[in-house]
Scaffold this motif. Structure first.
Motif, short mmCIF file in Angstrom:
data_model
loop_
_atom_site.label_atom_id
_atom_site.label_comp_id
_atom_site.label_asym_id
_atom_site.label_seq_id
_atom_site.Cartn_x
_atom_site.Cartn_y
_atom_site.Cartn_z
N LEU A 4 0.82 -1.22 -0.18
CA LEU A 4 0.21 0.05 0.27
C LEU A 4 0.93 1.43 0.07
CD1 LEU A 4 -3.15 0.87 0.73
CD2 LEU A 4 -2.27 1.31 2.85
N ILE A 5 0.49 2.14 -0.82
CA ILE A 5 1.21 3.34 -0.83
C ILE A 5 0.25 4.45 -0.12
CG2 ILE A 5 2.19 5.24 -2.04
CD1 ILE A 5 3.29 3.05 -3.91
N PHE A 6 0.35 5.01 0.63
CA PHE A 6 -0.65 6.07 1.24
C PHE A 6 -0.14 7.33 1.21
CE2 PHE A 6 -2.09 8.45 4.94
CZ PHE A 6 -3.79 8.34 4.65
N ASP A 7 -0.87 8.33 0.48
CA ASP A 7 -0.39 9.81 0.45
C ASP A 7 -1.04 10.59 1.82
OD1 ASP A 7 0.34 12.40 -0.15
OD2 ASP A 7 -0.36 12.15 -2.47
N ALA A 8 -0.09 10.75 2.65
CA ALA A 8 -0.52 11.36 3.85
C ALA A 8 -0.96 12.81 3.47
CB ALA A 8 0.64 11.40 4.64
N LYS A 9 -0.74 13.46 2.44
CA LYS A 9 -1.08 14.88 2.01
C LYS A 9 -2.85 14.86 2.12
CE LYS A 9 -0.45 18.61 -1.03
NZ LYS A 9 0.36 19.14 -2.04
N ASP A 10 -3.44 13.89 1.32
CA ASP A 10 -4.83 13.91 1.19
C ASP A 10 -5.45 12.53 1.46
OD1 ASP A 10 -4.03 12.06 -1.02
OD2 ASP A 10 -4.85 13.55 -2.42
N VAL A 15 -3.00 0.54 -3.93
CA VAL A 15 -2.59 -0.77 -3.85
C VAL A 15 -1.85 -1.53 -4.96
CG1 VAL A 15 -3.35 -3.31 -3.41
CG2 VAL A 15 -4.43 -1.28 -2.09
N GLY A 16 -0.64 -1.97 -4.87
CA GLY A 16 -0.05 -2.32 -6.00
C GLY A 16 0.75 -3.74 -5.48
N SER A 17 1.44 -4.50 -6.39
CA SER A 17 1.86 -5.75 -6.46
C SER A 17 3.03 -6.03 -7.03
CB SER A 17 0.74 -6.89 -6.91
OG SER A 17 0.76 -6.93 -8.18
N ALA A 18 3.85 -6.76 -6.49
CA ALA A 18 5.28 -7.13 -7.14
C ALA A 18 5.63 -8.82 -6.79
CB ALA A 18 6.37 -6.58 -6.45
N CYS A 19 6.08 -9.37 -7.93
CA CYS A 19 6.13 -10.87 -7.95
C CYS A 19 7.55 -11.00 -8.44
CB CYS A 19 5.37 -11.41 -8.28
SG CYS A 19 5.07 -11.20 -10.39
N GLY A 20 8.23 -12.35 -8.39
CA GLY A 20 9.25 -12.67 -9.01
C GLY A 20 10.62 -12.42 -7.80
N SER A 21 11.54 -12.73 -8.35
CA SER A 21 12.82 -12.61 -7.20
C SER A 21 13.14 -11.33 -6.67
CB SER A 21 14.31 -12.99 -8.15
OG SER A 21 14.31 -12.14 -9.12
N SER A 49 5.26 12.64 0.41
CA SER A 49 4.33 12.29 1.51
C SER A 49 3.76 11.14 1.26
CB SER A 49 3.01 13.50 1.24
OG SER A 49 2.60 13.12 0.14
N PHE A 50 4.35 10.12 0.67
CA PHE A 50 3.74 8.81 0.65
C PHE A 50 4.53 8.07 1.67
CE2 PHE A 50 4.05 8.56 -4.49
CZ PHE A 50 3.10 9.48 -4.52
N ARG A 51 3.82 7.16 2.22
CA ARG A 51 4.06 6.34 3.44
C ARG A 51 3.59 4.62 2.75
NH1 ARG A 51 5.23 10.40 4.27
NH2 ARG A 51 4.95 11.59 6.20
N PHE A 52 4.69 3.91 2.93
CA PHE A 52 4.60 2.45 2.39
C PHE A 52 4.31 1.65 3.29
CE2 PHE A 52 6.90 5.02 -0.72
CZ PHE A 52 6.76 4.36 -1.89
N SER A 53 3.55 0.57 3.02
CA SER A 53 3.25 -0.56 4.08
C SER A 53 3.01 -1.69 3.19
CB SER A 53 1.62 -0.44 4.74
OG SER A 53 1.80 0.78 5.47
N ILE A 54 3.50 -3.03 3.85
CA ILE A 54 3.32 -4.33 3.14
C ILE A 54 2.07 -4.91 3.87
CG2 ILE A 54 4.19 -6.55 3.00
CD1 ILE A 54 6.87 -5.25 3.56
N LEU A 55 1.23 -5.23 2.75
CA LEU A 55 -0.10 -5.79 3.26
C LEU A 55 0.11 -7.21 3.29
CD1 LEU A 55 -2.41 -3.63 0.93
CD2 LEU A 55 -2.04 -3.46 3.20
N GLN A 56 0.69 -7.94 2.28
CA GLN A 56 0.85 -9.35 2.30
C GLN A 56 1.91 -9.78 1.63
OE1 GLN A 56 -2.79 -11.07 0.63
NE2 GLN A 56 -1.92 -13.28 0.79
N TRP A 74 -7.24 -6.76 -2.40
CA TRP A 74 -6.85 -5.71 -1.64
C TRP A 74 -7.50 -4.56 -2.15
CZ3 TRP A 74 -5.37 -5.73 3.30
CH2 TRP A 74 -4.82 -6.73 3.65
N LYS A 75 -7.55 -4.18 -3.44
CA LYS A 75 -8.15 -3.12 -4.07
C LYS A 75 -9.56 -2.94 -3.42
CE LYS A 75 -5.26 -2.70 -7.72
NZ LYS A 75 -4.88 -2.73 -9.36
N GLU A 76 -10.34 -4.24 -3.59
CA GLU A 76 -11.75 -4.38 -3.31
C GLU A 76 -11.94 -4.01 -1.91
OE1 GLU A 76 -14.64 -4.67 -5.23
OE2 GLU A 76 -12.99 -4.43 -6.77
#
Length: 88
Positions: A4-10, A15-21, A49-56, A74-76
């Motif tokens: 998750l990238i949260f923009d603290a400004k507003d 929600v994004g994803s990444a896979c692979g090595s 102003s971005f804050r990053f969190s790992i959701l899964q 997660w987007k849903e």
């Protein structure tokens, strides 16, 4: 993994994803390189102003289609398509 990238400004979220090595670390490096990682909804925002969190966390061996399905879930749950920064 799913992140998750949260923009603290507003208080808008992406929600994004990444896979692979390289997984999440590799994806976040692309955000560091240009501030938006190629995501249209993040391009005109101030990355300071971005804050990053790992959701899964997921296995690097998980099929990309499975990772994308988890991301969609997660987007849903977080309503980031309707009220956040996910255009897809």
């Amino acid at each position: 993994g799913i992140y998750l990238i949260f923009d603290a400004k507003d208080a808008k979220a992406y929600v994004g994803s990444a896979c692979g090595s390289d997984n999440i670390l590799g994806r976040w490096r692309s955000y560091i390189a240009n501030g938006h990682g190629g995501n249209v909804e993040l391009k005109d925002r101030n990355a300071d102003s971005f804050r990053f969190s790992i959701l899964q966390r997921v296995s690097p061996d998980l099929e990309p289609a499975e990772v994308i399905a988890l991301e969609a879930s997660w987007k849903e749950r977080l309503h980031t398509r309707e009220f956040g920064l996910n255009a897809n």
